[in-house]
Each structure stands twice: as C-alpha cells, then as structure tokens.
Design an enzyme around this catalytic site. Sequence first.
Site, PDB file in Angstrom:
ATOM      1  N   ASN A  75       8.030  -1.125   9.211  1.00  0.00           N
ATOM      2  CA  ASN A  75       8.645  -1.908  10.290  1.00  0.00           C
ATOM      3  C   ASN A  75      10.146  -2.094  10.079  1.00  0.00           C
ATOM      4  OD1 ASN A  75       6.344  -2.231  11.847  1.00  0.00           O
ATOM      5  ND2 ASN A  75       5.705  -4.087  10.758  1.00  0.00           N
ATOM      6  N   TYR A  94       0.353  -3.964  -5.968  1.00  0.00           N
ATOM      7  CA  TYR A  94       1.804  -4.177  -6.029  1.00  0.00           C
ATOM      8  C   TYR A  94       2.519  -2.887  -6.435  1.00  0.00           C
ATOM      9  CZ  TYR A  94       6.219  -6.465  -7.435  1.00  0.00           C
ATOM     10  OH  TYR A  94       7.534  -6.846  -7.569  1.00  0.00           O
TER      11      TYR A  94
END
Length: 343
Positions: free
Chosen positions: A124, A170
Amino acid sequence: HQVSSDIVIERPNNSFPKTKPRSEGSRLRILVTGGTGFVGSHLVDKLMKQGHEVIALDNYFTGRKRNVEQWIGHPNFELVHHDVVNPYYIEADQIYHLASPASPPHYMYNPVKTLKTNAIGTVNMLGLARRVKARMLLASTSEIYGDPEIHPQPETYWGHVNTIGPRSCYDEGKRVAESLMMAYQKQEKVEIRIARIFNTFGPKMHMNDGRVVSNFILQALQNQPITIYGEGEQTRSFQYVDDLVDGLISLMNSNTTLPVNLGNPEEYTIKEFAELIKRLVGSNSRIINHPKQEDDPKQRKPDITRAAELLNWKPKISMKEGLKKTIEYFRDELEQEKVKIKK
Ligand code: NAD
Ligand code: UDP
C-alpha cells in the site's frame, strides 16, 4: 489487544518546541508510518524541528498519542489514525515506512497481522509512493539475517532464517517488504531506501515493550529479578535512538538504493548486559535464568562499513551514555505511575 494507554495534553499555541523557519519551496511533506511508536516519534520530532510538514500515521497497536503530544495543534503537524493494511491516499514528498510491531512478544501476539502489516502494508505504501512520486524508506531489520552464521553481519550476507519458526512472521515479513521495495524500484521506478536497523533503545520506549532493554531497566529499578532467557551467552549490539534517527534521515537524503545497516557495533552478551544495567541503576535485583526462547539468534553485531562510506554515518552515543538517559526516563515513568495510582 492494544498495548497503549493514553492521556494527551492539548498545548497552547505558543508552547511548541522550536522549529527551523523554512520557505515553502524547501519544506517537504513527509509521511511517517508508525509515527507514534518509539522510533517513529523520535523521527517525527527531528523532522518537525527541521521545519518540515509531518504526517504521523498509526493504528496505535504499540504507539501512543502521548509520544507526539508536543506537536498536537502545530500547523505543520498532522496525526492520522489509520492501519496500513488498508490503502491510504495523501500527497507526500517522502515516506518513512516504520509501521510494524517490533518487539518479539508484540509481533508474535498476532503473527497473521504482523505478516499482513509488513506485506500488504508495504504494498500500500509503495502504491502511494508510485502514485505521488514520493521517495520511500523502509525500516527493515537485522532480523532479516536470522540466526546469523557470519559475524559481524555485512549487507552482502543473505541470512539464515527459519521460515516456519515463531519469529518468521516478522523476519519473513521484513524480507518480503525488502523484495517488494526492489520490485517496485525495478518495475515501477519508485525511489527506494532500505535501512536494516539493529537493536535500538532510548526514551519513549513503552513500559510493556517486552524487549530486553526496557525489561532489564524496569526490573532493576523495581528491585525485581532480572530475567535472562537461556544462559545469557547470546550477544546483541545496542544503539541509542538519536543515532538511528540521524542515520535514517541521512539515508533518505542520500542517493543509494542499496540496503544499509544502521547500528552500534558495541557488542555485549545478555549476561554482561544484565550486570551492566544492574550496576548503572544501583539495584539489588537478583539475576535469574528463564527458559531459552525458540530460534533466539545467538549473536548479532552490525558491520557498518557501508553506512560510513556512503552516508559518512557512525553512532556518536556510547551505549553507557544512552543507557543513563534511558534509565532516567524509566525512573520518571515509574514515578508518574505511582502518582496516577495515588490519585
Ligand atoms: P514500536 O512498536 O514502538 O513502533 C511501531 C509503530 O507501528 C507503533 O506505533 C504501532 O502502533 C505502529 N503500527 C503497527 N502496525 C501498524 C499498522 N498495521 N498500521 C499502522 N501502524 C501500525 O517499534 P519501534 O521500535 O519504534 O520500531 C519501528 C520500526 O523500526 C519497525 O518497523 C521495526 O520493525 C523497525 N525496527 C526497530 C528496531 C528497534 O530496535 N527498535 C530494530 C529493527 C527494526
Ligand atoms: N532477553 C532476555 N530477557 C528479557 C528479554 C529479552 O534475556 O527479559 C534476551 C532475548 O532472549 C534476546 C535478547 O535479550 O536474546 C534481545 O531480545 P529483544 O527481545 O530485546 O530483541 P531481539 O534482538 O531478540 O529481537
């Protein structure tokens, strides 16, 4: 689950920290995602003081308004409650993309969300950068090197990551974020910068952050046992947050698209680190051992040759000097907690 608790003080117009006067032409519009977190809020402070317009965007998972309260109401500052997993439309010249939980207990709490934040969130922000032709810097991490077999770690090392272990949400999330940065640069000509950040500490860390620096300092200050995970032979190298912020800004304004390590090569075993904090605090805490964490990297230390050559950057603040400031910060936080409880 939200780590934050928040009380924000609205400031009268004349009580903002000093900002550098700038002409419209030299003032940039800068988006900082994760802008109310630990590192993000220090970066916001520096960019605001430099006289830029800053938009701090955050979903308040581990960030808090209190970290940026000194700027609330300032004409150059905007605070946006938004989750980067959803697209966001704004005009900006530069994007510092820091939104992601960073502490192991936080990123392991909801691994799916951690992966979505790093993968979809980065898509995004890259889409935004492409549309408005902004330069974008990714806050990547030394965790992309996993449990490293090369020591210290240069940027040319490809890493040693367990794709199915508890840290992979992560580590792999940040690795895919780096891949996305490279793909958007190659295919869509987005201007990219990649910072590989090593363990960083300083004031404004959350009391419930859960990483070693805040845990040990808070335990020492309260004369509670200092909890070492495993034998404490694993090593880390810790940098003070002001050095990191200087490095991030230099990297953003440099012309390199190569990943750059930002860290302080002063290396300690976790056991030495516990003893050092106990001594600096003047604490009576016992040092105890808890079970070893799964896939905990055994050693970590940055090779910062590239940052020195390309950015003329190296850390200026020694770990001890930084720890003293951080201990003072946590001492104050504990005092304030006591006052709140009495009230
Ligand atoms: P932090 O947890 O204090 O800050 C992260 C911020 O991102 C928080 O304000 C949080 O609310 C926000 N956030 C999380 N998910 C989000 C989402 N989906 N949408 C919007 N905001 C979201 O951690 P930090 O130490 O300040 O880390 C900042 C960045 O630096 C992270 O990307 C982290 O991976 C990276 N990093 C930090 C360190 C370190 O030692 N501090 C080391 C390596 C990399
Ligand atoms: N650690 C510890 N006690 C704690 C918290 C962490 O011994 O209370 C250890 C942890 O196992 C790791 C090191 O300290 O070896 C650094 O942990 P942290 O969570 O700060 O960050 P990491 O570098 O692992 O991402």
